[in-house]
Structures are given as structure tokens and as C-alpha cells.
Design a protein around this motif. Sequence first.
Motif, PDB file in Angstrom:
ATOM      1  N   VAL A  19     -30.033  22.053 -15.504  1.00 16.86           N
ATOM      2  CA  VAL A  19     -30.534  21.052 -14.569  1.00 16.86           C
ATOM      3  C   VAL A  19     -30.681  19.735 -15.317  1.00 16.86           C
ATOM      4  O   VAL A  19     -31.284  19.684 -16.379  1.00 16.86           O
ATOM      5  CB  VAL A  19     -31.904  21.473 -13.990  1.00 16.86           C
ATOM      6  CG1 VAL A  19     -32.438  20.407 -13.058  1.00 16.86           C
ATOM      7  CG2 VAL A  19     -31.786  22.805 -13.268  1.00 16.86           C
ATOM      8  N   SER A  20     -30.122  18.689 -14.761  1.00 21.21           N
ATOM      9  CA  SER A  20     -30.277  17.376 -15.388  1.00 21.21           C
ATOM     10  C   SER A  20     -30.764  16.370 -14.351  1.00 21.21           C
ATOM     11  O   SER A  20     -30.591  16.567 -13.148  1.00 21.21           O
ATOM     12  CB  SER A  20     -28.961  16.906 -16.006  1.00 21.21           C
ATOM     13  OG  SER A  20     -28.024  16.594 -14.995  1.00 21.21           O
ATOM     14  N   ALA A  21     -31.336  15.303 -14.842  1.00 18.50           N
ATOM     15  CA  ALA A  21     -31.860  14.266 -13.943  1.00 18.50           C
ATOM     16  C   ALA A  21     -30.746  13.581 -13.167  1.00 18.50           C
ATOM     17  O   ALA A  21     -30.966  13.063 -12.083  1.00 18.50           O
ATOM     18  CB  ALA A  21     -32.652  13.240 -14.748  1.00 18.50           C
ATOM     19  N   THR A  22     -29.533  13.581 -13.718  1.00 18.95           N
ATOM     20  CA  THR A  22     -28.419  12.895 -13.060  1.00 18.95           C
ATOM     21  C   THR A  22     -27.627  13.803 -12.133  1.00 18.95           C
ATOM     22  O   THR A  22     -26.784  13.335 -11.387  1.00 18.95           O
ATOM     23  CB  THR A  22     -27.456  12.311 -14.115  1.00 18.95           C
ATOM     24  OG1 THR A  22     -26.967  13.382 -14.936  1.00 18.95           O
ATOM     25  CG2 THR A  22     -28.167  11.271 -14.965  1.00 18.95           C
ATOM     26  N   SER A  23     -27.909  15.112 -12.183  1.00 21.15           N
ATOM     27  CA  SER A  23     -27.153  16.016 -11.302  1.00 21.15           C
ATOM     28  C   SER A  23     -27.682  15.927  -9.879  1.00 21.15           C
ATOM     29  O   SER A  23     -28.829  15.559  -9.643  1.00 21.15           O
ATOM     30  CB  SER A  23     -27.224  17.458 -11.804  1.00 21.15           C
ATOM     31  OG  SER A  23     -28.512  17.979 -11.602  1.00 21.15           O
ATOM     32  N   ASN A  24     -26.847  16.285  -8.955  1.00 19.67           N
ATOM     33  CA  ASN A  24     -27.216  16.248  -7.540  1.00 19.67           C
ATOM     34  C   ASN A  24     -27.579  17.644  -7.043  1.00 19.67           C
ATOM     35  O   ASN A  24     -27.576  17.895  -5.860  1.00 19.67           O
ATOM     36  CB  ASN A  24     -26.043  15.668  -6.737  1.00 19.67           C
ATOM     37  CG  ASN A  24     -26.504  15.111  -5.406  1.00 19.67           C
ATOM     38  OD1 ASN A  24     -27.685  14.890  -5.189  1.00 19.67           O
ATOM     39  ND2 ASN A  24     -25.557  14.908  -4.510  1.00 19.67           N
ATOM     40  N   SER A  25     -27.890  18.553  -7.982  1.00 21.70           N
ATOM     41  CA  SER A  25     -28.171  19.936  -7.606  1.00 21.70           C
ATOM     42  C   SER A  25     -29.664  20.139  -7.355  1.00 21.70           C
ATOM     43  O   SER A  25     -30.505  19.349  -7.772  1.00 21.70           O
ATOM     44  CB  SER A  25     -27.689  20.886  -8.696  1.00 21.70           C
ATOM     45  OG  SER A  25     -28.331  20.598  -9.912  1.00 21.70           O
ATOM     46  N   THR A  26     -29.970  21.215  -6.680  1.00 18.07           N
ATOM     47  CA  THR A  26     -31.346  21.575  -6.369  1.00 18.07           C
ATOM     48  C   THR A  26     -31.665  22.896  -7.055  1.00 18.07           C
ATOM     49  O   THR A  26     -30.884  23.838  -6.992  1.00 18.07           O
ATOM     50  CB  THR A  26     -31.517  21.759  -4.846  1.00 18.07           C
ATOM     51  OG1 THR A  26     -31.158  20.543  -4.198  1.00 18.07           O
ATOM     52  CG2 THR A  26     -32.943  22.134  -4.497  1.00 18.07           C
TER      53      THR A  26
END
Length: 116
Positions: free
Chosen positions: A22-29
Motif C-alpha cells: 500500500v502506498s500513498a500514491t496508489s489508488n487502491s483500497t
Amino acid sequence: MMAVDESKESMHALSWCLANLVSATSNSTLVLLYVKPPPSIYSAFDIAAKSRKRSWERRGKGCVICNTVEKLGADTLVMGSHGYGFLERAILGSVSDHCAKHAKCPVVIVKQPEEN
């Protein structure tokens, strides 16, 4: 999706997931699924029943996790491993083994580092 309980193995897996997937720039939940059976009370003479009940509880946890993965359409399942040996898995069962075989998505099983 991340399956968690109150174990140190689960918390290690959550830390690993946050650091690596999980990264701050990813658009995943990231969805956290908390699965913990209610405590059971047994007498000292009921060890065999306790082992059978634990095995069913673990299988039940695995079913809940796999059903939730399917219901939510999760693309990855991350979970910790208690590091049980062959005999313990055979007697008690293993939630991570069950999920690895039955989940409808890739499963990442994060092992706890060995303590020296």
C-alpha cells in the motif's frame, strides 16, 4: 484485503502489507477483515474436544475470509502465518492453508521472522 486477528503474526503481516503493498500514491483500497471467534471454556479433561473445536474454528475463519474475498471482489488477500509445523496443522488446521487453497484471488502469506 487484509485478514487480521489479535495475534503478533497478524500485526506483523499488517505492517508488511502497509510497507510493501500500500502506498500513498496508489489508488487502491485496503480492507481490513477482523476475524476472531468468541472464547471457549473447557475443562482440563476435554482436550480432545478442544482440539476438534479449534480445528472447526480455524476452518470457519477460513470460510468467512474466503467468502468475504469473493463477496467484495478483492484482488489480493494478505494474511499472517502462525508458523505451525506439519503435526500442528494436521491436528488444528491452518487458516492460511485453507485460504491459499480456496480463495478466489492470489493469497500472500507473510511469515513472522524467526526469533533468535
